[in-house]
Motif scaffolding. Sequence first.
Motif, PDB file in Angstrom:
ATOM      1  N   GLN A  88      -7.851  56.725  11.634  1.00  0.00           N
ATOM      2  CA  GLN A  88      -8.134  56.932  10.205  1.00  0.00           C
ATOM      3  C   GLN A  88      -7.126  56.158   9.378  1.00  0.00           C
ATOM      4  N   GLY A  89      -7.636  55.290   8.531  1.00  0.00           N
ATOM      5  CA  GLY A  89      -6.741  54.531   7.662  1.00  0.00           C
ATOM      6  C   GLY A  89      -6.350  53.193   8.240  1.00  0.00           C
ATOM      7  N   ASP A  90      -6.759  52.923   9.484  1.00  0.00           N
ATOM      8  CA  ASP A  90      -6.451  51.626  10.079  1.00  0.00           C
ATOM      9  C   ASP A  90      -7.739  50.826  10.148  1.00  0.00           C
ATOM     10  N   SER A  91      -7.905  49.925   9.226  1.00  0.00           N
ATOM     11  CA  SER A  91      -9.091  49.084   9.200  1.00  0.00           C
ATOM     12  C   SER A  91      -8.683  47.718   8.668  1.00  0.00           C
ATOM     13  N   PRO A  92      -9.445  47.087   7.775  1.00  0.00           N
ATOM     14  CA  PRO A  92      -8.962  45.781   7.309  1.00  0.00           C
ATOM     15  C   PRO A  92      -7.584  45.919   6.671  1.00  0.00           C
ATOM     16  N   PRO A  93      -6.806  44.858   6.697  1.00  0.00           N
ATOM     17  CA  PRO A  93      -5.435  44.946   6.190  1.00  0.00           C
ATOM     18  C   PRO A  93      -5.354  45.417   4.746  1.00  0.00           C
ATOM     19  N   PRO A 153     -16.350  43.508  15.145  1.00  0.00           N
ATOM     20  CA  PRO A 153     -16.422  44.639  14.192  1.00  0.00           C
ATOM     21  C   PRO A 153     -15.161  45.515  14.169  1.00  0.00           C
ATOM     22  N   TYR A 154     -14.328  45.431  15.203  1.00  0.00           N
ATOM     23  CA  TYR A 154     -13.203  46.383  15.326  1.00  0.00           C
ATOM     24  C   TYR A 154     -11.938  45.781  14.724  1.00  0.00           C
ATOM     25  N   ASN A 155     -11.915  45.737  13.398  1.00  0.00           N
ATOM     26  CA  ASN A 155     -10.832  45.048  12.687  1.00  0.00           C
ATOM     27  C   ASN A 155      -9.717  46.025  12.315  1.00  0.00           C
ATOM     28  N   PHE A 156      -9.156  46.688  13.342  1.00  0.00           N
ATOM     29  CA  PHE A 156      -8.044  47.632  13.103  1.00  0.00           C
ATOM     30  C   PHE A 156      -6.761  46.813  12.969  1.00  0.00           C
ATOM     31  N   SER A 162      -0.531  45.137  16.657  1.00  0.00           N
ATOM     32  CA  SER A 162       0.594  45.648  17.471  1.00  0.00           C
ATOM     33  C   SER A 162       0.433  45.201  18.920  1.00  0.00           C
ATOM     34  N   LYS A 163      -0.818  45.155  19.385  1.00  0.00           N
ATOM     35  CA  LYS A 163      -1.046  44.741  20.772  1.00  0.00           C
ATOM     36  C   LYS A 163      -0.937  43.220  20.912  1.00  0.00           C
ATOM     37  N   SER A 164      -1.289  42.465  19.855  1.00  0.00           N
ATOM     38  CA  SER A 164      -1.059  41.012  19.891  1.00  0.00           C
ATOM     39  C   SER A 164       0.442  40.742  19.970  1.00  0.00           C
ATOM     40  N   ALA A 165       1.214  41.497  19.184  1.00  0.00           N
ATOM     41  CA  ALA A 165       2.673  41.341  19.229  1.00  0.00           C
ATOM     42  C   ALA A 165       3.194  41.695  20.622  1.00  0.00           C
ATOM     43  N   LEU A 166       2.635  42.749  21.184  1.00  0.00           N
ATOM     44  CA  LEU A 166       3.057  43.154  22.532  1.00  0.00           C
ATOM     45  C   LEU A 166       2.759  42.042  23.543  1.00  0.00           C
ATOM     46  N   ASN A 167       1.624  41.364  23.359  1.00  0.00           N
ATOM     47  CA  ASN A 167       1.297  40.263  24.276  1.00  0.00           C
ATOM     48  C   ASN A 167       2.360  39.164  24.202  1.00  0.00           C
TER      49      ASN A 167
END
Length: 236
Positions: A88-93, A153-156, A162-167
């Motif tokens: 909830q609250g995590d969608s487009p920037p 569609p999943y633009n969280f 955070s997972k791109s940064a983790l990569n």
Amino acid sequence: MTTTALITGANKGIGFETARLLAERGVTAIVGARDEKLGRAAAERLGQPYVRLDVTDQASVEAAAKWIGEEYGTLDILVNNAGVAVLQGDSPPSATSANLFRQIYDVNVFGVVTVTNAMLPLLRAAEAARIVNMSSELGSLSMAIDPDGPYWPYNFAAYNSSKSALNMITLAYAKELWDTPIKVNAANPGYCATDLNGHTGYRTAEQGAAIAVQLATLDADGPTGAYLQDDGVLPW
Ligand code: NAP
């Protein structure tokens, strides 16, 4: 010689299953969990040791590293599994607050760095340690920008980035440790039914844990600095 693993966020979900599957293979799977009651209960169910560890709390991470050092001397496997998603609250920037980014990055990004740095002396002291970072397919930049792909569609914004940064952090550690026997990889468990997503996933937590176990037990000729799921390599 016993193989020792620390799994963060192992009181439930994919982390619990990773600990269970590693324990089945004869590994001492240390259940890392921030909630002592939940962590001890999970460890008891598995017949494995428990250590209190909140990845956002440097002191608790350092205390865990100290305890593992005293108890086992070295650490063979680190699974950075603990993670949060705030759906909830995590969608487009434009609709996501900077505070939500901070909240998610605190666990999914800074937590991994805190734990990895604290455990690295123990990992270096092991014969050939393995570090597994629990990433997500939602962290793939090239899949995210494909309008015909399943992830468009999943633009969280906060969770995915955070997972791109983790990569990238996975690559950074892999590069630093390139000339050592230590391998560092990112795992995609796939969409698993856990508390993280209100049990909407179509895979089981056990299925999600399989790739973590595979990367935690890689042979010397296995990859490092890779982004992998059950059926192979994902595009970054
Ligand atoms: P989960 O069931 O919600 O488990 C998350 C675990 O992380 C819990 O043990 C939780 O502890 C722990 N955790 C959260 N914040 C922590 C902190 N500050 N310190 C220590 N532990 C903390 O979720 P899951 O699906 O198993 O997720 C595990 C990993 O897989 C995460 O990194 C997630 O991003 C990744 N992933 C999951 C999916 C999926 O479909 N489920 C897909 C891709 C990637 P508490 O019980 O105390 O909250």
